[in-house]
Motif scaffolding. Structure first.
Motif, PDB file in Angstrom:
ATOM      1  N   PHE A  33      -2.915   8.825   4.968  1.00  0.00           N
ATOM      2  CA  PHE A  33      -2.622   7.727   5.812  1.00  0.00           C
ATOM      3  C   PHE A  33      -1.217   7.298   6.012  1.00  0.00           C
ATOM      4  O   PHE A  33      -0.597   7.351   5.257  1.00  0.00           O
ATOM      5  CB  PHE A  33      -3.316   6.438   5.278  1.00  0.00           C
ATOM      6  CG  PHE A  33      -3.215   5.255   5.884  1.00  0.00           C
ATOM      7  CD1 PHE A  33      -3.500   5.276   7.519  1.00  0.00           C
ATOM      8  CD2 PHE A  33      -2.800   3.966   5.629  1.00  0.00           C
ATOM      9  CE1 PHE A  33      -3.484   4.077   8.118  1.00  0.00           C
ATOM     10  CE2 PHE A  33      -2.670   2.967   6.257  1.00  0.00           C
ATOM     11  CZ  PHE A  33      -3.068   2.771   7.618  1.00  0.00           C
ATOM     12  N   THR A  34      -0.860   7.481   7.356  1.00  0.00           N
ATOM     13  CA  THR A  34       0.555   7.218   7.784  1.00  0.00           C
ATOM     14  C   THR A  34       0.842   5.942   8.570  1.00  0.00           C
ATOM     15  O   THR A  34      -0.061   5.624   9.579  1.00  0.00           O
ATOM     16  CB  THR A  34       1.072   8.734   8.195  1.00  0.00           C
ATOM     17  OG1 THR A  34       0.340   8.627   9.477  1.00  0.00           O
ATOM     18  CG2 THR A  34       1.014   9.722   7.220  1.00  0.00           C
ATOM     19  N   ARG A  76       0.898  -1.240   0.035  1.00  0.00           N
ATOM     20  CA  ARG A  76      -0.055   0.086  -0.043  1.00  0.00           C
ATOM     21  C   ARG A  76       0.719   1.378   0.100  1.00  0.00           C
ATOM     22  O   ARG A  76       0.314   2.268  -0.005  1.00  0.00           O
ATOM     23  CB  ARG A  76      -0.911   0.075   1.293  1.00  0.00           C
ATOM     24  CG  ARG A  76      -2.093  -0.845   0.993  1.00  0.00           C
ATOM     25  CD  ARG A  76      -3.005  -1.202   2.538  1.00  0.00           C
ATOM     26  NE  ARG A  76      -3.483   0.097   2.758  1.00  0.00           N
ATOM     27  CZ  ARG A  76      -4.128   0.112   3.894  1.00  0.00           C
ATOM     28  NH1 ARG A  76      -4.280  -0.875   4.538  1.00  0.00           N
ATOM     29  NH2 ARG A  76      -4.502   1.387   4.350  1.00  0.00           N
ATOM     30  N   CYS A  77       2.171   1.109   0.200  1.00  0.00           N
ATOM     31  CA  CYS A  77       3.104   2.108   0.087  1.00  0.00           C
ATOM     32  C   CYS A  77       3.144   2.994  -1.139  1.00  0.00           C
ATOM     33  O   CYS A  77       3.559   2.148  -2.067  1.00  0.00           O
ATOM     34  CB  CYS A  77       4.338   1.966   0.653  1.00  0.00           C
ATOM     35  SG  CYS A  77       4.349   1.688   2.507  1.00  0.00           S
ATOM     36  N   ILE A  78       2.873   4.125  -1.291  1.00  0.00           N
ATOM     37  CA  ILE A  78       3.048   4.888  -2.527  1.00  0.00           C
ATOM     38  C   ILE A  78       4.499   4.841  -2.828  1.00  0.00           C
ATOM     39  O   ILE A  78       4.937   4.580  -4.109  1.00  0.00           O
ATOM     40  CB  ILE A  78       2.397   6.425  -2.453  1.00  0.00           C
ATOM     41  CG1 ILE A  78       0.897   6.432  -2.222  1.00  0.00           C
ATOM     42  CG2 ILE A  78       2.684   7.029  -3.770  1.00  0.00           C
ATOM     43  CD1 ILE A  78       0.285   7.679  -2.096  1.00  0.00           C
ATOM     44  N   VAL A  97       1.308   7.072   2.643  1.00  0.00           N
ATOM     45  CA  VAL A  97       1.855   8.187   1.980  1.00  0.00           C
ATOM     46  C   VAL A  97       3.005   8.723   2.859  1.00  0.00           C
ATOM     47  O   VAL A  97       3.829   9.387   2.340  1.00  0.00           O
ATOM     48  CB  VAL A  97       0.855   9.603   2.064  1.00  0.00           C
ATOM     49  CG1 VAL A  97      -0.182   9.302   1.234  1.00  0.00           C
ATOM     50  CG2 VAL A  97       0.750  10.037   3.548  1.00  0.00           C
ATOM     51  N   GLY A  98       3.386   7.908   4.017  1.00  0.00           N
ATOM     52  CA  GLY A  98       4.562   8.136   4.627  1.00  0.00           C
ATOM     53  C   GLY A  98       4.738   7.342   5.844  1.00  0.00           C
ATOM     54  O   GLY A  98       3.707   6.641   6.361  1.00  0.00           O
ATOM     55  N   VAL A  99       5.834   6.727   6.365  1.00  0.00           N
ATOM     56  CA  VAL A  99       6.367   5.984   7.413  1.00  0.00           C
ATOM     57  C   VAL A  99       7.194   6.496   8.362  1.00  0.00           C
ATOM     58  O   VAL A  99       8.404   7.109   7.678  1.00  0.00           O
ATOM     59  CB  VAL A  99       6.982   4.554   6.933  1.00  0.00           C
ATOM     60  CG1 VAL A  99       7.429   3.745   8.121  1.00  0.00           C
ATOM     61  CG2 VAL A  99       5.932   3.828   6.038  1.00  0.00           C
ATOM     62  N   PHE A 100       6.708   6.886   9.536  1.00  0.00           N
ATOM     63  CA  PHE A 100       7.682   7.594  10.339  1.00  0.00           C
ATOM     64  C   PHE A 100       7.980   6.908  11.748  1.00  0.00           C
ATOM     65  O   PHE A 100       7.351   6.060  12.051  1.00  0.00           O
ATOM     66  CB  PHE A 100       6.908   8.831  11.155  1.00  0.00           C
ATOM     67  CG  PHE A 100       6.367   9.762   9.701  1.00  0.00           C
ATOM     68  CD1 PHE A 100       7.198  11.006   9.493  1.00  0.00           C
ATOM     69  CD2 PHE A 100       5.289   9.345   9.037  1.00  0.00           C
ATOM     70  CE1 PHE A 100       6.871  11.721   8.532  1.00  0.00           C
ATOM     71  CE2 PHE A 100       4.978  10.093   7.887  1.00  0.00           C
ATOM     72  CZ  PHE A 100       5.495  11.459   7.715  1.00  0.00           C
TER      73      PHE A 100
END
Length: 538
Positions: free
Chosen positions: A426-427, A351-353, A412-415
């Motif tokens: 969604f992150t 699902r990661c863009i 849209v992002g991994v933190f």
């Protein structure tokens, strides 16, 4: 008539009991007669086919365990015949498409929030007090006593009145007078207080991590400004804290008052300055009023704690639909609890863009699992006794249900822990599964509200962000009505759909974000704050 069984995914070879099942009863399910082998409590799982030792157990369409003993069709799954197992993931295999939900009925809706100069919008207006080191906890507690009594004019609670009445009776005096509501001196702001056991004595990395977390709290849109106490000699120096603030928001104009006890001298001298300066700053912050903001300004953390066997089929999917709707509206949602994503990594990677995010997610998961194994444990130890008692018998099973909070929208992002979320959508955020550590982290990364699902009941809250409690079953909502805000049990009984519950929840969120409804956690003054030391914490 209520259904007795549900299969979550068409590929599953187990089903969830929606009601208590009795040994020897026969249930017609999906055109087949299933004879129940032994008594099964609601929320637990039964095998739909014979499972031999080593056979894969599929639920939510993913591997959630393997049979460690023969399990006949109609028999219950338990810790004695199932062991944790999940599929290993090495990278992205495909890009999952997303059907954007219809959000026409929500696109023009607003909430009344507190607009900040950097464009963020708060659902609360808080002046925050905290120490850089545990040595200042006592002074924070003194300030809490002073400011709460003089500014917030707290009402006496029922327990105080009861005790006063008892004491009065013993002394032969008149009964305590009735409770009289007092107007707050400042109507547009609250004062909140954080204490902790960090800032010194541990490894230097812990202090840097705590600095980032506290800086995130200052930058959170729910905070109008902060009063910070330092001793002076601790690991978490004022300079480190200021660097963390600068890294998050270099152009911030938010007032932050910092006091260093060893530089000032006596406690009296420091506290006198703190009280005078902070009072003046709070007067200014109180001038900020709520004004309309689009729903895209909501940044919502998604959390589950005290989960049960219904969480993954009622409360968590409700959050999933709400997350998708909010993302479609331009808002931000945060899924964390990395130990509880074990077994669903492939779907999340796909699902990661950006492929870099998928790679980073796997690296963080692998690092986390290695630290747990090195400490002599494992993700398989994640389910608590309460989880197991109510049907979540493996970590992968718990994880598959927990991941439903994240819906289906693209990532849209991994933190990493302590990083402030600067993406819109969604992150993912690396945190422990521990309820308070996770909630603490999401708010430190910018969440202005947290949605918290529970099947067993968890009385937690946060100092600066509203925490909405959502029960997976009606029995809990009725039994612990003082901590539950929303009941999704109607999904289990068939009285409501997941989409209907998601709409009901979004309406409630708008009211909470606008300040017209207080959450049960806020009413109980539940202000929990636990930093993660990046050691082993499940």
């Amino acid at each position: 008539m209520q259904k007795k069984l549900i299969k979550v995914n068409p590929t599953d070879n187990v089903a969830v009991a929606l009601v208590n099942l009795i040994a020897s009863e026969t249930i017609n399910f999906e055109g087949k007669e299933i004879r129940i082998v032994s008594d099964v409590k609601a929320k637990h799982k039964i095998a739909l086919v014979d499972l031999n030792v080593g056979d894969r157990i599929i639920m939510y369409g993913v591997l959630v365990g393997k049979a460690s003993a023969f399990i006949g069709a109609g028999d219950i799954l338990s810790t004695s015949n199932v062991k944790h197992e999940s599929d290993k993931v090495i990278g992205k295999t495909e890009t999952i498409g997303w059907t954007v939900p219809n959000i026409d009925k929500w696109k023009d809706r607003t909430f009344n929030g507190y607009h900040r100069e950097d464009g963020q919008v708060g659902t609360e207006n808080v002046w925050l007090f905290f120490p850089l080191v545990f040595c200042e906890n006592r002074n924070i507690e003194i300030l809490k006593d002073i400011f709460e009594k003089e500014l917030m004019k707290p009402k006496e609670n029922d327990y105080q009145l009861l005790l006063r009445s008892l004491v009065s009776s013993e002394n032969g005096t008149a009964e305590a007078s009735a409770k009289v509501a007092e107007a707050d001196l400042f109507n547009n702001i609250e004062v909140k207080f954080i204490t902790h056991q960090g800032g010194c004595g541990g490894i230097r990395q812990d202090s840097h991590s705590l600095a980032k977390l506290l800086a995130g709290y200052v930058n959170n849109p729910n905070v109008a400004g902060a009063t910070v106490l330092s001793l002076g000699c601790q690991n978490l120096q004022i300079s480190i804290f200021k660097e963390a603030l600068e890294a998050i928001n270099p152009n911030s104009k938010k007032p932050v008052l910092i006091y260093d006890q060893q530089s000032i001298g006596t406690i009296e001298a420091m506290m006198s300055s703190v009280v005078k300066d902070t009072f003046a700053a709070i007067k200014e912050a109180n001038k900020i009023e709520r004004t309309p903001a689009p729903l895209s300004k909501l940044r919502i953390g998604l959390e589950c704690g005290g989960s049960d066997g219904f969480s993954g089929i009622s409360a968590n999917p409700t959050l999933g639909v709400l997350s998708d709707n909010l993302v479609a509206l331009g808002g931000t949602t945060i899924l964390s609890e990395f130990p509880e994503l074990c077994g669903v990594e492939q779907e999340l990677v796909n699902r990661c863009i950006d492929d870099k995010d998928g790679k980073r997610f796997l690296e963080l998961m692998q690092w986390y699992e290695k630290t747990v194994v090195d400490a002599g444990s494992g993700f398989d130890m994640n389910p608590s006794p309460g989880n197991i008692k109510d049907g979540l018998i493996t970590d992968a099973m718990k994880s598959a249900g927990a991941a439903k909070k994240g819906g289906t929208s693209p990532i849209v992002g991994v933190f990493d822990y302590g990083e402030y979320i600067n993406a819109q959508g969604f992150t993912l955020l690396c945190t422990p599964g521990n309820d308070v550590e996770c909630t603490t982290a999401m708010v430190g990364s910018g969440a202005n509200m947290v949605l918290f699902t529970t099947g067993l009941g968890t009385p937690t809250g946060n100092p600066i962000a509203p925490v909405v409690k959502i029960s997976s079953n009606t029995q809990l909502a009725q039994k612990m009505s003082d901590i539950i805000d929303i009941d999704t049990g109607g999904i289990i009984t068939g009285d409501k759909s997941i989409d209907e519950m998601a709409d009901e929840l979004l309406e409630f969120i708008i009211d909470v974000a606008s300040g017209t409804i207080k959450t049960k956690a806020a009413i109980l003054n539940q202000n929990d704050f636990i930093p993660w030391k990046r050691g082993v914490s499940l």
